[in-house]
Every structure is written in structure tokens, then in C-alpha cells.
Design an enzyme around this catalytic site. Structure first.
Site, PDB file in Angstrom:
ATOM      1  CG  ASP A   1      44.472  43.261  35.105  1.00 29.03           C
ATOM      2  OD1 ASP A   1      45.418  42.561  34.707  1.00 29.03           O
ATOM      3  OD2 ASP A   1      44.337  44.462  34.809  1.00 29.03           O
TER       4      ASP A   1
ATOM      5  CG  HIS B   1      46.392  37.724  28.768  1.00 30.11           C
ATOM      6  ND1 HIS B   1      46.870  38.242  27.590  1.00 30.11           N
ATOM      7  CD2 HIS B   1      45.455  38.613  29.208  1.00 30.11           C
ATOM      8  CE1 HIS B   1      46.262  39.395  27.322  1.00 30.11           C
ATOM      9  NE2 HIS B   1      45.396  39.634  28.297  1.00 30.11           N
TER      10      HIS B   1
ATOM     11  CB  SER C   1      33.626  35.622  37.044  1.00 28.32           C
ATOM     12  OG  SER C   1      33.110  34.587  37.851  1.00 28.32           O
TER      13      SER C   1
END
Length: 442
Positions: A185, A286, A399
Site C-alpha cells: 500500500d 507482498h 518507508s
């Protein structure tokens, strides 16, 4: 020592505890005394010295410090968001402009500060206080609590809440086989195709950095001598996955070389995408495709902040900071994920290698005086198999992730057929979620 709380405070205990406090003089001091008592009891159970006065104030002190940090981070976020929004309204793209900030930041022990912040966020909070702290964080940084997998009081510390998992189905993975999905995200900062000598990635308008420096000199990155890009790129595209895998494995790992960015160019069809994770984002990484992870490379570096101002004022920010790079192969060729740390986010948890430790103390050596720590997964070339959507790693806050990969490019064959070209399905500044498509090809 007595604590006096202001009349207006946004974190309160439960109703029953408030009634108890009112019955004893309506003093908030008694709340902290109750916390002190619980901490002493917890210390005794855990084997600590429950009679120690210093230890009895550990949790209240950590809680106050946490709340102050939350307030400071929230105020800074509001200020940065306002500046960025004003620039966007005027149609202005920030340009690189070096200032004294980088020099000043080098004088601050940011790695030590980040470790201290890590210890602070690891402090176990009282059960009744956990929902209030986590909700305060979520409200400050716009985290979606409806997606959280567990009740808030089951996250014992802020760190556990940072790396939380989500409810099943919250991040559906695009099932299209001709699709590469976002690993995280975040906000899309930069993307495009790597071209020209040195294979440079734009950090911000007016300054770029080398992808070879980001991934490491011994990288599997498919490069070639300058001037032969088109011819060699076509040959690379037409070669089979098996021959490509063997050649890259033998050349890049058995005989690693320092690539000269002036005389080498990326092969045709090599792309990149830079995604920034805000503190309130979901922090797990992911797998963007089905692939084989062959190499892990850990670079010990600085922990400069990765916010908008730092990106446009600190040279080689992505190369300077500590990072973990995973490299391997997928059906279309090369694949790499670089997880870059930042201030207060020096800890990067790698699910496929739990024993890896980042932001370790360095004594007597420069951060860049030694080569990166490298591990080859299965020297025979088998590697670790990851499916699209599998969890790979997690940041202990937020980050930046840089994705570098090969993808199909248009290539006219002798019979007149043309192979469809990979195209990004995103725009700069887009908010994207893990599992959503970054690009497709037919």
C-alpha cells in the site's frame, strides 16, 4: 512524584475506572498510581524487581513519550501535506535543491535514535490503554481500523500494531496472469522504463541515482555494453527463460563484476516503480508475481527520513539509506524488490529469512566501508518460490519500496505478428493498494 494531566485529554480509561477515580477525589493522579501498581505486579510476574521505583514509572513514561511523538508526527504530516497540496494546485513539481539539512542530519545518530524508538514502540501497554493509543495513531495517520485482523487490545505494543495483518479478503490479488501487482500500500512516486547509460532512476526532478548502486555491484541486473542495446535486447527477449536463468546465474554470481554505469546500458524491457509508504499505511510487503528469489543483499547505511522534503534535498537518498534487496527471476525475466529503511524504520522484517537483523550497531567502521551482507538461496539456482500475493517482508512503520523488473516489450516478428508491450496502469501520485495492478500486457 505526582503527575498532573490537563483537563482535556483524548485518552481516557474505561467508564468503570473513571467512576472509581471520581469516588477518590476526581484526581487523575490516582489513574497513574493504578498504572504504577499494575506495572509493579507485571514486573514481579515477569521476574523483574517489582519494588524498583525506577521500573514502576517505565510504562507511564513510555506512554507519555509515545503520545508526544504521535503529536509531533501528526503536526509534521499536516504541514507537509499542506505544502504538497499547495504546490499541486499551482501545477508545480518540486525540483531537487540541496540544502544544509543533509549535513545536519549526518551529525545526528539517527540509527541510535531509530533503535531507541524501536524499543519504545516495543513497550507493552496496559490492556485497557491499548485501544486508545492505537485509535489515536490511526486517527493521526488515517489508518483504516475496519481492516485490522484482531481486536485492538490484542496488540500489546505500537510495534505489533504497525506490522498488523489484515482481515482475509481486504487485499484481493488481481488474478490476471498478464498482470504485475503492487507489493505494498502506498503512493506511486516514480515509474518508467530504464534506458540509457547507467540505468538511472529519477529521485526527483533535477536529480537521478543509479539502479546499479541501489541493487549492488554484484547484481543479477541484465546490463550490456553501451551501443548494443537494441540488438542485444532483441536477442534477450527471444531467448528462453531457462537459458536466461543459467547465463545470469553463472555470470552475476560466479563472477560478480563492478558495472561501469558510463559504458553499460539496461537491456530492452527493464522497468522500475517507486512506492512510498506513509506511517499510517499497511506495512507488509507482498510478492508482485510468481517468482524465484535467488539472492538477498543487506546494505547497512544511514537512516535519513524518506519524506517529500528529504527526497528533494538529500542526494542519493535511496542509495545512502539502509536497505534489503531481493533478486530473482520470473517468467518474463529479472525481478528485484528493494525495501528501503528510514528514520525510526531501521528494522525490516523478512518473513522468508526471520533471522535477518537490520539496523545493528556499528563500531569503528564506516557504514559504507564494507560490502553488503549477501546470502544466496540455494546455490544450485532453485531459490525460494513465492506466489503472487505471498507475504515477503514488513516495515516497522513505513518507508519506500523500489521494484525493478523485466516485462514484455513490443517486438515485430518475421511473420508479421507483434508481441504486446507492457504498459503501466498507474499515474504518478496515485494511491495504490497491495494486490492492485501496476501494469498489464496482452
Amino acid at each position: 512524584m505526582k503527575f498532573r494531566a490537563p483537563q482535556r485529554i483524548f485518552i481516557l480509561p474505561s467508564t468503570s475506572q473513571l467512576n472509581c477515580v471520581r469516588n477518590h477525589g476526581r484526581s487523575f493522579t490516582s489513574v497513574f498510581r493504578r498504572i504504577q501498581t499494575s506495572v509493579q505486579a507485571g514486573a514481579s510476574v515477569g521476574g523483574g524487581n517489582g519494588s524498583s521505583q525506577g521500573d514502576s514509572y517505565l510504562v507511564p513514561g513510555a506512554t507519555v513519550a509515545t503520545l508526544l511523538m504521535l503529536g509531533a508526527l501528526h503536526a509534521r504530516r499536516l504541514y507537509d501535506d499542506k505544502k504538497v497540496e499547495e504546490a499541486r494546485e499551482r501545477g508545480i513539481e518540486p525540483e531537487f535543491k540541496s540544502d544544509i539539512k543533509a549535513t545536519f542530519l549526518r551529525l545526528i545518530p539517527l540509527r541510535l535514535v531509530s533503535r531507541c524508538w524501536g524499543h519504545l514502540t516495543n513497550v507493552e501497554l496496559p490492556v485497557w490503554l491499548r485501544p486508545y493509543v492505537h485509535r489515536a495513531w490511526a486517527r493521526a495517520f488515517h489508518s483504516n481500523l475496519e481492516e485490522v485482523a484482531l481486536p485492538l487490545d490484542e496488540y500489546a505494543s505500537l510495534r505489533e500494531f504497525f506490522v498488523r495483518s489484515l482481515k482475509e479478503g481486504c487485499r484481493p490479488i488481481d488474478p490476471d496472469l498478464q498482470c504485475l501487482v503492487s507489493p505494498v500500500d502506498g503512493t506511486v512516486l516514480r515509474f518508467g522504463e530504464l534506458k540509457g547509460a547507467g540505468a538511472m532512476i529519477e529521485q526527483v526532478k533535477g536529480f537521478s541515482y543509479s539502479v546499479v548502486a541501489l541493487l549492488g555491484a554484484g547484481s543479477l541486473l541484465p546490463m550490456m555494453a553501451g551501443g548494443d542495446t537494441d540488438e542485444e535486447g532483441s536477442g534477450q527477449e527471444n531467448s528462453s527463460a531457462d537459458s536466461r536463468k543459467k547465463s545470469w546465474w553463472k555470470i552475476s554470481l560466479a563472477y560478480p563484476k563492478v558495472l561501469d554505469p558510463v559504458s553499460t546500458c539496461p537491456v530492452k524491457g527493464l522497468f522500475y516503480c517507486v512506492i512510498y509508504l506513509k506511517p499510517g499505511d499497511y506495512h507488509r510487503i507482498h510478492s508482485p508475481v510468481d517468482w524465484q528469489v535467488l539472492v538477498r543483499r543487506h546494505f547497512s547505511g544511514h537512516l535519513f527520513p524518506m519524506n517529500e522534503r528529504a527526497v528533494r534535498t538529500i542526494r542519493n537518498l535511496y542509495v545512502e539509506n539502509e536497505r534489503v534487496v531481493l533478486e530473482g527471476l520470473w517468467k518474463e525475466g529479472y525481478m528485484a524488490i528493494a525495501a528501503i529503511g528510514a528514520t525510526n524504520i531501521g528494522s525490516i522484517k523478512l518473513f522468508i529469512e526471520p533471522e535477518l537483523r537490520t539496523n545493528k550497531p556499528k563500531r569503528g567502521k564506516s557504514l559504507h566501508s564494507e560490502p553488503p551482507e549477501e546470502r544466496v538461496y540455494e546455490p544450485e539456482g532453485v531459490g525460494i518460490t513465492l506466489k503472487k500475493g505471498d507475504e515477503v517482508a514488513a516495515f516497522n512503520m513505513g518507508s519506500t519500496v523500489v521494484l525493478v523488473f523485466q516485462a514484455p516489450v513490443s517486438n515485430l516478428h518475421k511473420n508479421g505478428d507483434s508481441k504486446s508491450e507492457f504498459r503501466f496502469s498507474i499515474k504518478r501520485g496515485d494511491r495504490i493498494r497491495a494486490g492492485e495492478a501496476l501494469g498489464r500486457w496482452a
